[in-house]
Design an enzyme around this catalytic site. Structure first.
Site, PDB file in Angstrom:
ATOM      1  N   GLU A 183     -19.505  -6.900   9.325  1.00 52.25           N
ATOM      2  CA  GLU A 183     -20.494  -6.225  10.163  1.00 52.25           C
ATOM      3  C   GLU A 183     -21.530  -7.193  10.725  1.00 52.25           C
ATOM      4  OE1 GLU A 183     -19.386  -5.070   7.266  1.00 52.25           O
ATOM      5  OE2 GLU A 183     -18.403  -3.206   7.854  1.00 52.25           O
ATOM      6  N   LYS A 212       0.858  -1.183   0.000  1.00 48.13           N
ATOM      7  CA  LYS A 212       0.000   0.000   0.000  1.00 48.13           C
ATOM      8  C   LYS A 212       0.902   1.244   0.000  1.00 48.13           C
ATOM      9  CE  LYS A 212      -4.508   0.733   2.000  1.00 48.13           C
ATOM     10  NZ  LYS A 212      -5.552   0.289   2.916  1.00 48.13           N
ATOM     11  N   ARG A 217     -25.546  -3.495   6.369  1.00 45.01           N
ATOM     12  CA  ARG A 217     -25.264  -4.912   6.168  1.00 45.01           C
ATOM     13  C   ARG A 217     -25.875  -5.782   7.267  1.00 45.01           C
ATOM     14  NH1 ARG A 217     -20.215  -6.020   3.023  1.00 45.01           N
ATOM     15  NH2 ARG A 217     -20.945  -5.120   1.072  1.00 45.01           N
TER      16      ARG A 217
HETATM   17  C1  LIG Z   1     -18.874  -3.171   4.356  1.00 43.26           C
HETATM   18  C2  LIG Z   1     -17.725  -2.229   4.537  1.00 43.26           C
HETATM   19  N1  LIG Z   1     -17.173  -2.118   5.758  1.00 43.26           N
HETATM   20  C3  LIG Z   1     -16.123  -1.263   5.932  1.00 43.26           C
HETATM   21  C4  LIG Z   1     -15.634  -0.533   4.899  1.00 43.26           C
HETATM   22  C5  LIG Z   1     -14.537   0.490   5.129  1.00 43.26           C
HETATM   23  N2  LIG Z   1     -13.317   0.158   4.378  1.00 43.26           N
HETATM   24  C6  LIG Z   1     -13.011   0.775   3.222  1.00 43.26           C
HETATM   25  S1  LIG Z   1     -11.586   0.230   2.569  1.00 43.26           S
HETATM   26  C7  LIG Z   1     -11.380  -0.854   3.819  1.00 43.26           C
HETATM   27  C8  LIG Z   1     -10.170  -1.729   3.821  1.00 43.26           C
HETATM   28  C9  LIG Z   1     -10.135  -2.638   2.645  1.00 43.26           C
HETATM   29  O1  LIG Z   1      -8.989  -3.431   2.721  1.00 43.26           O
HETATM   30  P1  LIG Z   1      -8.518  -4.225   1.458  1.00 43.26           P
HETATM   31  O2  LIG Z   1      -9.665  -4.877   0.819  1.00 43.26           O
HETATM   32  O3  LIG Z   1      -7.392  -5.091   1.877  1.00 43.26           O
HETATM   33  O4  LIG Z   1      -8.012  -3.105   0.459  1.00 43.26           O
HETATM   34  P2  LIG Z   1      -6.723  -2.144   0.601  1.00 43.26           P
HETATM   35  O5  LIG Z   1      -7.240  -0.856   1.145  1.00 43.26           O
HETATM   36  O6  LIG Z   1      -5.747  -2.792   1.502  1.00 43.26           O
HETATM   37  O7  LIG Z   1      -6.226  -2.034  -0.770  1.00 43.26           O
HETATM   38  C10 LIG Z   1     -12.402  -0.771   4.759  1.00 43.26           C
HETATM   39  C11 LIG Z   1     -12.488  -1.554   5.994  1.00 43.26           C
HETATM   40  C12 LIG Z   1     -16.275  -0.680   3.646  1.00 43.26           C
HETATM   41  N3  LIG Z   1     -15.882   0.016   2.580  1.00 43.26           N
HETATM   42  N4  LIG Z   1     -17.304  -1.534   3.495  1.00 43.26           N
END
Ligand SMILES: Cc1ncc(C[n+]2csc(CCOP(=O)(O)OP(=O)(O)O)c2C)c(N)n1
Length: 459
Positions: free
Chosen positions: A384, A294, A412
């Site tokens: 969630e 990242k 959700r």
């Molecule tokens: C249902 C839901 N819960 C929480 C989030 C908040 N959120 C946005 S990005 C993220 C992290 C995603 O991690 P990853 O899939 O590994 O992608 P990266 O950011 O590491 O590329 C979270 C928890 C969301 N978008 N949707």
């Protein structure tokens, strides 16, 4: 789309020529490295001034370039999970000159949006939908007897922790539809990723024996496959036998009837292009495990606090200083900070209090309690529904769970709030944050009403 005059953001020489993936395809594989560098620089230049999500898009620059180089988008269906990492995708698919309007009123959306572009195959924002959506597309193609269309879901290791992702994997294994899942593994959610799956992925990544042998096998298979369909079948059998004996754990995906490939370096764009092109011809569900960082390519994000660089706001790109906007009038404290400190205060007095967050320890400030009382505060991953039912389980045993979920993501878990908590009159304290006045206001109000009802039931 209306082209808004650019405010002086100058793309590099190659990027300036790319108005659609067709232009990208005109380049040689060697030139992809330069395009990736220019795309990364363009994102840094823009986000540093305009704000937005940052680390995730930088991490998938090479993957984005390779995907659009190899696949025939938008005919081939490319689905991004969450979509906060799709800036490079937007810039390469005709939105370079309007990208400075990202997330602005009447500007382009910060996430893929079907009405915005034919390249945005599925609207996103909430995580872990990509595999299910791409599978739906793949099954539709199967039904419609369309054989040449590819369906690709790009999902992060954080988003892979959600039930929805697993539900889709489970289904995909028996559909035999043409689906490629690209697992973008950077070991991070917004905060560090959590759970057994994370440990499993790390095991695969760090197993030297497996990785060395796997490279040799791939090299050999590449040579054998060139001798026609029979040879391909033999190659596939050898590959499966070798993989199974080398690393039993790789069977997590393979036991779900996916063919697992990787892990490979997600920043080697030329290798990515070669591997993706090879995988095009493999039928059925398959997964490519790609390792990325990242914030890749921006020193301060790579070396600094990755969570902070997820969406840093405006910053000085030369010094890495994040510029804080100081409001003129004094502001009330943020809900999350009040929550973070109050729960610790209450938990010191009441030993039954537990804290729960689905993947938002920093965003909810539950990280304060996680640090102070590590055995009483837990991040359950992007889950969630599970967070709510898990809290209900704690409550059955007389504990007092404080379950903190962003209002929007709570959508959700409405069923769990009603079915698992309210109907059973279990005492769970829901602490909802980020319920603002926006397009989804009605949904938010409904969410809060349901929660009020649940609280009423507990009384
Ligand atoms: C249902 C839901 N819960 C929480 C989030 C908040 N959120 C946005 S990005 C993220 C992290 C995603 O991690 P990853 O899939 O590994 O992608 P990266 O950011 O590491 O590329 C979270 C928890 C969301 N978008 N949707």
């Amino acid at each position: 789309m209306k082209i808004v005059d650019g405010p002086g953001f100058v793309p590099g020489d190659l990027l300036a020529q790319i108005n659609s993936p067709a232009d990208l395809k005109k380049l040689s594989k060697e030139q992809l490295t330069q395009v990736s560098d220019e795309l990364r620089q363009f994102i840094i230049d823009l986000v540093s001034v305009k704000g937005g999500h940052f680390g995730a898009s930088l991490g998938v620059v090479e993957l984005t370039v390779a995907l659009h180089y190899v696949f025939n988008t938008p005919y081939d269906q490319l689905v991004w999970d969450v979509g906060h990492q799709a800036y490079g995708h937007k810039i390469l698919t005709g939105r370079r000159d309007v990208f400075h309007t990202n997330r602005k009123y009447k500007g382009i959306s910060g996430f893929p949006k079907r009405s915005e572009s034919e390249y945005d195959t599925f609207g996103v924002g909430h995580s872990s939908t990509s595999i299910g959506a791409a599978l739906g597309m793949a099954v539709a193609s199967k039904y419609l007897n369309i054989k040449d269309k590819q369906h690709i879901a790009v999902i992060g290791d954080g988003s892979m922790t959600a039930g929805m992702a697993f539900e889709a994997l489970n289904h995909a294994g028996v559909e035999n539809a043409n689906l490629l899942v690209v697992l973008n593994d950077n070991c991070m959610s917004i905060d560090p990723n959590v759970g057994a799956l994370k440990e499993y992925l790390t095991d695969i990544t760090t197993s030297h024996t497996y990785n060395k042998a796997k490279d040799k096998v791939w090299e050999l298979l590449g040579k054998i496959s060139k001798f026609g369909p029979n040879a391909q079948e033999i190659a596939s059998k050898i590959e499966n036998a070798v993989k199974t004996s080398l690393l039993k754990q790789s069977n997590l995906f393979e036991s779900l009837k996916f063919r697992y490939f990787g892990p490979i370096d997600g920043h080697d764009v030329q290798r990515l292009a070669t591997v993706l092109a090879d995988m095009k011809d493999i039928p059925g569900p398959k997964i490519l495990h790609v390792l990325t960082k990242k914030g890749k390519g921006y020193k301060y994000a790579e070396e600094g606090n990755t969570t902070l660089w997820h969406a840093p706001g405006v910053f000085n790109k030369e010094t890495g200083e994040i510029i804080k906007v100081i409001p003129k009038d004094p502001q009330p404290p943020k809900y999350q900070d009040v929550f973070g400190h109050t729960i610790v205060e209450l938990a010191e007095k009441n030993l039954k209090i537990m804290g729960i967050t689905p993947a938002m320890p920093s965003g909810s400030s539950l990280n304060i309690m996680m640090k102070a009382m590590p055995d009483r505060a837990v991040d359950v991953g992007i889950a969630e529904q599970h967070a709510v039912t898990f809290s209900a389980g704690l409550a059955t045993q007389g504990l007092v769970p404080f379950c903190n979920i962003y209002s929007s993501f709570m959508q959700r878990a409405y069923d769990q709030v009603v079915h698992d908590v309210a109907l059973q009159k279990l005492k769970v304290v829901f602490c909802l944050d980020r319920g603002g006045l926006q397009e989804q206001t009605v949904q938010h109000i409904t969410a809060h009403l349901i929660l009020l009802i649940s609280v009423a039931f507990q009384i």
